[in-house]
Structures are given as C-alpha cells and as structure tokens.
Design a protein around this motif. Structure first.
Motif, short mmCIF file in Angstrom:
data_model
loop_
_atom_site.label_atom_id
_atom_site.label_comp_id
_atom_site.label_asym_id
_atom_site.label_seq_id
_atom_site.Cartn_x
_atom_site.Cartn_y
_atom_site.Cartn_z
N GLU A 1 6.69 15.75 -11.88
CA GLU A 1 6.81 15.03 -13.15
C GLU A 1 7.92 14.00 -13.14
OE1 GLU A 1 9.64 18.49 -13.33
OE2 GLU A 1 7.58 18.16 -12.62
N ARG A 2 8.80 14.05 -12.14
CA ARG A 2 9.90 13.08 -12.08
C ARG A 2 9.80 12.17 -10.86
NH1 ARG A 2 15.40 16.43 -13.42
NH2 ARG A 2 14.53 17.87 -11.89
N LEU A 3 8.72 12.23 -10.13
CA LEU A 3 8.58 11.43 -8.90
C LEU A 3 7.45 10.43 -9.03
CD1 LEU A 3 9.29 10.80 -5.95
CD2 LEU A 3 7.78 12.69 -5.27
N GLU A 4 7.79 9.16 -8.86
CA GLU A 4 6.80 8.08 -8.82
C GLU A 4 6.82 7.46 -7.42
OE1 GLU A 4 4.65 6.47 -10.87
OE2 GLU A 4 5.01 7.51 -12.77
N THR A 5 5.67 7.43 -6.78
CA THR A 5 5.55 6.74 -5.50
C THR A 5 5.07 5.33 -5.77
OG1 THR A 5 4.98 8.83 -4.41
CG2 THR A 5 4.52 6.80 -3.20
N VAL A 6 5.95 4.37 -5.55
CA VAL A 6 5.70 2.98 -5.96
C VAL A 6 5.38 2.14 -4.72
CG1 VAL A 6 6.61 1.00 -7.21
CG2 VAL A 6 7.36 3.32 -7.84
N LEU A 7 4.15 1.71 -4.62
CA LEU A 7 3.72 0.89 -3.50
C LEU A 7 3.91 -0.58 -3.84
CD1 LEU A 7 2.35 0.50 -0.73
CD2 LEU A 7 0.14 0.62 -1.91
N VAL A 8 4.66 -1.28 -3.00
CA VAL A 8 4.90 -2.72 -3.20
C VAL A 8 3.93 -3.49 -2.31
CG1 VAL A 8 6.59 -4.58 -3.10
CG2 VAL A 8 7.32 -2.26 -3.73
N LEU A 9 3.12 -4.33 -2.93
CA LEU A 9 2.09 -5.09 -2.21
C LEU A 9 2.34 -6.58 -2.34
CD1 LEU A 9 -1.15 -3.17 -3.31
CD2 LEU A 9 0.00 -3.03 -1.09
N ASP A 10 2.05 -7.29 -1.26
CA ASP A 10 2.14 -8.74 -1.23
C ASP A 10 0.80 -9.31 -1.70
OD1 ASP A 10 2.16 -11.43 -0.54
OD2 ASP A 10 3.14 -11.13 1.39
N ALA A 11 0.79 -9.94 -2.87
CA ALA A 11 -0.46 -10.44 -3.43
C ALA A 11 -1.11 -11.52 -2.58
CB ALA A 11 -0.21 -10.99 -4.84
N VAL A 12 -0.31 -12.21 -1.77
CA VAL A 12 -0.84 -13.29 -0.93
C VAL A 12 -1.90 -12.76 0.04
CG1 VAL A 12 -0.25 -15.03 0.80
CG2 VAL A 12 1.28 -14.62 -1.13
N LEU A 13 -1.80 -11.48 0.39
CA LEU A 13 -2.71 -10.88 1.37
C LEU A 13 -4.09 -10.57 0.80
CD1 LEU A 13 -0.26 -8.44 3.20
CD2 LEU A 13 -0.94 -10.76 3.88
N GLY A 14 -4.24 -10.66 -0.52
CA GLY A 14 -5.55 -10.45 -1.12
C GLY A 14 -6.14 -9.10 -0.80
N GLN A 15 -7.36 -9.09 -0.29
CA GLN A 15 -8.06 -7.83 0.00
C GLN A 15 -7.34 -7.01 1.07
OE1 GLN A 15 -11.01 -6.27 -1.41
NE2 GLN A 15 -10.23 -7.67 -2.98
N ASN A 16 -6.56 -7.64 1.92
CA ASN A 16 -5.80 -6.87 2.90
C ASN A 16 -4.75 -5.99 2.22
OD1 ASN A 16 -7.10 -7.79 5.19
ND2 ASN A 16 -5.77 -9.56 5.43
N SER A 17 -4.22 -6.45 1.09
CA SER A 17 -3.27 -5.63 0.36
C SER A 17 -3.97 -4.42 -0.25
CB SER A 17 -2.57 -6.45 -0.73
OG SER A 17 -3.46 -6.84 -1.74
N VAL A 18 -5.22 -4.59 -0.66
CA VAL A 18 -5.99 -3.46 -1.17
C VAL A 18 -6.22 -2.44 -0.06
CG1 VAL A 18 -8.13 -2.75 -2.29
CG2 VAL A 18 -7.11 -4.95 -2.87
N ALA A 19 -6.53 -2.93 1.14
CA ALA A 19 -6.71 -2.03 2.29
C ALA A 19 -5.43 -1.28 2.60
CB ALA A 19 -7.18 -2.83 3.51
N GLN A 20 -4.28 -1.98 2.50
CA GLN A 20 -2.99 -1.31 2.70
C GLN A 20 -2.81 -0.18 1.69
OE1 GLN A 20 0.38 -3.92 2.53
NE2 GLN A 20 -0.32 -5.22 4.21
N ALA A 21 -3.14 -0.47 0.45
CA ALA A 21 -2.98 0.52 -0.61
C ALA A 21 -3.84 1.75 -0.34
CB ALA A 21 -3.35 -0.08 -1.96
N GLU A 22 -5.05 1.54 0.11
CA GLU A 22 -5.94 2.66 0.41
C GLU A 22 -5.38 3.49 1.56
OE1 GLU A 22 -10.36 1.13 -0.85
OE2 GLU A 22 -9.51 0.30 0.99
N THR A 23 -4.79 2.82 2.56
CA THR A 23 -4.21 3.53 3.70
C THR A 23 -3.02 4.38 3.27
OG1 THR A 23 -4.90 1.80 5.26
CG2 THR A 23 -3.10 3.24 5.94
N PHE A 24 -2.11 3.80 2.52
CA PHE A 24 -0.94 4.55 2.06
C PHE A 24 -1.37 5.71 1.16
CE2 PHE A 24 1.63 0.91 3.40
CZ PHE A 24 2.77 1.55 3.86
N ASN A 25 -2.34 5.46 0.32
CA ASN A 25 -2.79 6.49 -0.63
C ASN A 25 -3.41 7.68 0.08
OD1 ASN A 25 -2.97 7.25 -3.41
ND2 ASN A 25 -5.17 6.85 -3.34
#
Length: 309
Positions: A221-245
């Motif tokens: 309840e006190r832990l937030e995992t905050v993923l920082v993504l570079d918007a310039v990468l477009g769909q590659n940033s979405v792929a990064q998010a899926e990998t980390f998740n």
C-alpha cells in the motif's frame, strides 16, 4: 500560464505532425474511403498502435451512423471525447500519488536515457515545494555519475540523499534509505535505480531484489513502481513497459520528452495495452516542467479545442 496553454505550446510539434493532420481531415466535406483511410494512417503514424486505431475508427463509424452525422467536422468533438474517455478509463490516470500512508515509496525504474534520474529530482523539488518531507536514495550504484547527479538534485532541493560508493549493493542503499525515511517521518522516499534492459539478466535480478526488499519493508500500500518512459520512442516505449511489467508490477508511468515527439498516440497505446496510469508528462528541461497529466486538457490541446467540461 494555464496548463492548457502550456500544453498547446509544448505539443506544437505533436499537433503539426500528428493531430494537426487529423484536425485537417475533420474539415473534409463528406465521409468517403479516403477520409477513413487517411484517419487510420494518421493514427497509426502517431503510434496509437494498429488495434487502437482500428477500434477508434469502428467507434466513429458507428457514431456517425447511429447519430445520422453527415460531415466529418461533426465528429471532431466526439473524437476528442473518445480519446479522453479511453484515458480516463484507467484508474489513477493523471492523478497524483496517494500520500495518506507515509512514507510513500516511489521506486523509479526505466532504461538509461529515459530521464529517470532527472524525473526523480523534479519530483523531489515539486514535493519539497509543496511542504512535504522528502528523502532520496541513490540506488544506481552502477554509475558514479548517476549518484552525483542525484546528489546535485538533493542540494538544489534541500533534501537528504542516501548514497554509498560505486559498486555497492543497491538493495542495501534502498533499505538504508527506507529506514532513514521511516525514522525521520518523511512523506515520501524516492529511490533512483540503474537503467536496465531486458537482456541484462543480472541487472534485472538486482531490480527484483530492490523491489522485494521495499515491498517487505513498506508494504504494497506504500510502494509505487514508477516506470519512466521516453515518449520519443513511441511504440518501443510501450514494448519497454510490457517488458518491465513482466518482471515487476508497474503501477505508474512518467512520460518524458513529450514536447519533442510527434508520436502523440503513445499515451493512448499505453492506456489501452497496459491499463497503467500516466501520472506526469515532461514538457521541457526545467525543474518545473514535470506536469500532472490531465487527459481532458491533453486531448483538447492536441486537437486545439477547448477543455472538455
């Protein structure tokens, strides 16, 4: 400056290269195959992703038919409402973190170059200016420069930075920082970590260890995992998010460099695929250029319409 006006200025490149083209499409005199094909192309070019683009098109076609809409211009506001609705359907989208249980822990993750350490510093300054007590942890012990960068932010903000030497155990730094934040009754602990790629197994295991320790100490309840993504990468940033998740649960996203990208649809793609809220977007290099993401103002600024009430 009102956020709407700031967004309109900062997202100029996005509008001109993506949504500006869409706005022009909606000025067409009638619906024909060229209109629908061009709209789909613009959406995909803006990195909404193919599935999202097709879903939006089908929705607009159904709306036009059911409401007997004769011209594309009559669909423009419906399009903006659709974007806003998709974003607002994600719980927590554009909302700040919950500080009711303290210390709140923000575990900052992401690849090198995404703006992770800078975002950690900007958050620290923002919260300090709000009167919150902040502690930062320099858990990126892989690069000495990252530790020094965070210390500089700490000096600028006037907040404590818990750090050890290069090569030390990052999980130990995170643990020490938690104890410091807890004992000093801090409102928030911001933990910076080394940039990691999915093919670096040892680094990803290290990240999982940090997460495990903070989860044990702070509780979910006190832990937030905050993923920082570079918007310039477009769909590659979405792929990064899926990998980390897939490695540790991502609970929030900060999207940086949004003012430098024409990939306006990436926010929609994140909302549709991940169902993870975008809390902040970066609209510049200044300490004050990390802004709460507001879906209605965002959609209006992209399409140069007024904020939806």
């Amino acid at each position: 400056m009102a956020l709407f006006s700031k967004l309109k200025n900062s997202l100029k490149g996005v509008r001109e290269k993506w949504s500006g083209g869409i706005s022009k499409l909606f000025s067409a005199k009638n619906f024909d195959a060229d209109f629908w094909d061009s709209l789909e192309e613009q959406l995909i070019a803006g990195d909404t992703g193919l599935d999202t683009a097709e879903e939006i098109l089908e929705f607009l076609k159904a709306e036009a038919k059911s409401k007997n809409i004769k011209t594309p211009s009559e669909l423009k506001n419906i399009f903006v409402e659709k974007i806003t609705g998709e974003l607002n359907s994600v719980s927590g989208m554009g909302k700040d973190f919950d500080f009711s249980k303290k210390p709140l822990v923000l575990l900052m993750i992401g690849v090198n170059g995404s703006g992770k350490t800078t975002s950690a510093g900007k958050l620290a300054m923002m919260y300090k200016n709000q009167g919150k007590k902040v502690v930062m942890a320099a858990a990126d012990t892989f690069r000495a420069a990252a530790v020094e960068q965070l210390k500089i932010w700490g000096e600028r903000c006037g907040v404590r930075v818990v750090a050890q030497g290069q090569g030390s155990d990052p999980a130990a730094v995170a643990f020490d920082a938690w104890k410091a934040a807890e004992s000093s009754r801090a409102d928030v602990l911001i933990v910076d970590t080394a940039g990691r790629l999915h093919d670096k197994h040892n680094l990803m295991e290290e990240l999982k260890k940090i997460h495990r320790i903070l989860l044990r100490e702070a509780g979910a309840e006190r832990l937030e995992t905050v993923l920082v993504l570079d918007a310039v990468l477009g769909q590659n940033s979405v792929a990064q998010a899926e990998t980390f998740n897939n490695i540790i649960p991502v609970s929030s996203i900060i999207l940086t460099k949004y003012d430098n990208t024409a990939k306006g649809g990436v926010v929609l793609s994140i909302a549709k695929k991940l169902k993870v809220p975008v809390r902040y977007i970066g609209l510049g290099e200044g300490a004050e250029d990390l802004n709460n993401f507001e879906p209605d103002e965002f959609a209006g600024a992209l399409m140069e319409t007024e904020k939806i009430s």
